[in-house]
Design a protein around this motif. Structure first.
Motif, PDB file in Angstrom:
ATOM      1  N   LEU A   1       0.849  -1.194   0.000  1.00 58.77           N
ATOM      2  CA  LEU A   1       0.000   0.000   0.000  1.00 58.77           C
ATOM      3  C   LEU A   1       0.879   1.237   0.000  1.00 58.77           C
ATOM      4  N   PRO A   2       0.449   2.329  -0.595  1.00 60.23           N
ATOM      5  CA  PRO A   2      -0.860   2.575  -1.169  1.00 60.23           C
ATOM      6  C   PRO A   2      -1.022   1.901  -2.527  1.00 60.23           C
ATOM      7  N   ALA A   3      -2.257   1.583  -2.853  1.00 61.34           N
ATOM      8  CA  ALA A   3      -2.566   0.966  -4.137  1.00 61.34           C
ATOM      9  C   ALA A   3      -3.987   1.341  -4.541  1.00 61.34           C
ATOM     10  N   LEU A   4      -4.248   1.215  -5.825  1.00 63.89           N
ATOM     11  CA  LEU A   4      -5.558   1.528  -6.388  1.00 63.89           C
ATOM     12  C   LEU A   4      -5.994   0.317  -7.208  1.00 63.89           C
ATOM     13  N   TRP A   5      -7.216  -0.166  -6.964  1.00 65.08           N
ATOM     14  CA  TRP A   5      -7.756  -1.306  -7.697  1.00 65.08           C
ATOM     15  C   TRP A   5      -8.952  -0.860  -8.511  1.00 65.08           C
ATOM     16  N   LEU A   6      -8.980  -1.205  -9.788  1.00 62.16           N
ATOM     17  CA  LEU A   6     -10.104  -0.930 -10.674  1.00 62.16           C
ATOM     18  C   LEU A   6     -10.731  -2.269 -11.032  1.00 62.16           C
ATOM     19  N   THR A   7     -11.990  -2.462 -10.629  1.00 66.49           N
ATOM     20  CA  THR A   7     -12.676  -3.730 -10.880  1.00 66.49           C
ATOM     21  C   THR A   7     -13.949  -3.484 -11.675  1.00 66.49           C
ATOM     22  N   PRO A   8     -13.958  -3.885 -12.952  1.00 67.41           N
ATOM     23  CA  PRO A   8     -15.181  -3.760 -13.736  1.00 67.41           C
ATOM     24  C   PRO A   8     -16.177  -4.843 -13.323  1.00 67.41           C
ATOM     25  N   GLY A   9     -17.466  -4.486 -13.337  1.00 74.94           N
ATOM     26  CA  GLY A   9     -18.510  -5.433 -12.968  1.00 74.94           C
ATOM     27  C   GLY A   9     -19.214  -5.994 -14.195  1.00 74.94           C
ATOM     28  N   THR A  10     -20.314  -6.656 -13.939  1.00 76.08           N
ATOM     29  CA  THR A  10     -21.133  -7.223 -15.000  1.00 76.08           C
ATOM     30  C   THR A  10     -22.045  -6.132 -15.538  1.00 76.08           C
ATOM     31  N   GLU A  11     -21.900  -5.839 -16.832  1.00 73.37           N
ATOM     32  CA  GLU A  11     -22.679  -4.747 -17.389  1.00 73.37           C
ATOM     33  C   GLU A  11     -24.107  -5.171 -17.699  1.00 73.37           C
ATOM     34  N   GLU A  12     -24.965  -4.173 -17.786  1.00 76.08           N
ATOM     35  CA  GLU A  12     -26.353  -4.378 -18.173  1.00 76.08           C
ATOM     36  C   GLU A  12     -26.566  -3.764 -19.555  1.00 76.08           C
ATOM     37  N   CYS A  13     -27.459  -4.375 -20.318  1.00 71.23           N
ATOM     38  CA  CYS A  13     -27.707  -3.927 -21.682  1.00 71.23           C
ATOM     39  C   CYS A  13     -29.197  -3.695 -21.886  1.00 71.23           C
ATOM     40  N   GLU A  14     -29.491  -2.600 -22.559  1.00 71.28           N
ATOM     41  CA  GLU A  14     -30.865  -2.304 -22.948  1.00 71.28           C
ATOM     42  C   GLU A  14     -30.866  -2.074 -24.451  1.00 71.28           C
ATOM     43  N   ASN A  15     -31.678  -2.847 -25.154  1.00 69.73           N
ATOM     44  CA  ASN A  15     -31.784  -2.673 -26.602  1.00 69.73           C
ATOM     45  C   ASN A  15     -32.660  -1.466 -26.889  1.00 69.73           C
ATOM     46  N   THR A  16     -32.199  -0.619 -27.786  1.00 69.65           N
ATOM     47  CA  THR A  16     -32.993   0.544 -28.162  1.00 69.65           C
ATOM     48  C   THR A  16     -33.702   0.255 -29.477  1.00 69.65           C
ATOM     49  N   ARG A  17     -34.653   1.057 -29.805  1.00 68.14           N
ATOM     50  CA  ARG A  17     -35.381   0.843 -31.065  1.00 68.14           C
ATOM     51  C   ARG A  17     -34.598   1.364 -32.267  1.00 68.14           C
ATOM     52  N   TYR A  18     -33.438   1.931 -32.019  1.00 69.37           N
ATOM     53  CA  TYR A  18     -32.615   2.481 -33.092  1.00 69.37           C
ATOM     54  C   TYR A  18     -31.496   1.531 -33.505  1.00 69.37           C
TER      55      TYR A  18
END
Length: 160
Positions: A46-63
């Motif tokens: 330490l010190p340290a910085l952690w970047l953790t991406p999560g599970t994304e959500e998707c919404e289909n658009t009409r376009y």
């Protein structure tokens, strides 16, 4: 093959978070040790910085687009050495935690301004995850930020 839009966003965010340094106008140098994804928290590192991406959500658009929300957890681990005046040490650590929290929020704003791929970046929540137990001699804490990156792609096409 080119990286996906998600990967491009994460790489740019890594670059911005790595720039959290006093020499760049921030309050801390927490960006000097950045790890992508959650790893073991070795208190010696330490010190340290952690970047953790999560599970994304998707919404289909009409376009014909997918509107995606990528959740992120950004954690900063800080450590201090105890000395004879723990009340002063507590105040110093609280100030450092608030500075790191502000630095991460500022970096997220910078990322949003500089990135044309992200539709928006949203700070969701943040603060000290766990305060040290001074009576046990602990002298480290973790600041945690939850954020979201919103972006769009062509339907079912992670590259465009």
């Amino acid at each position: 093959m080119n990286p996906s839009i998600r990967q491009t966003l994460l790489e740019k965010l890594e670059e911005v978070l790595s720039g959290i340094r006093k020499s760049n106008g921030f309050h801390s140098d927490i960006g000097t040790a950045l790890v992508l994804a959650e790893g073991k928290r070795d208190l010696e590192e330490l010190p340290a910085l952690w970047l953790t991406p999560g599970t994304e959500e998707c919404e289909n658009t009409r376009y014909g687009e997918d509107s995606l929300t990528l959740p992120l957890t950004i954690r900063a681990g800080l450590r201090y050495s105890l000395h004879d005046a723990p009340e002063l040490q507590e105040r110093a650590m609280a100030t450092a935690a608030e500075n790191v929290l502000a630095d991460i929020r500022q970096a997220l704003g910078q990322f949003e301004e500089e990135n044309e791929t992200a539709d928006s970046v949203r700070y969701v929540s943040g603060g000290v995850e766990d305060w040290p137990d001074w009576s046990q001699g602990e002298a480290s804490l973790t600041v945690s930020v939850q954020a979201e990156i919103l972006y769009s792609t062509a339907r079912n096409n992670p590259y465009g």
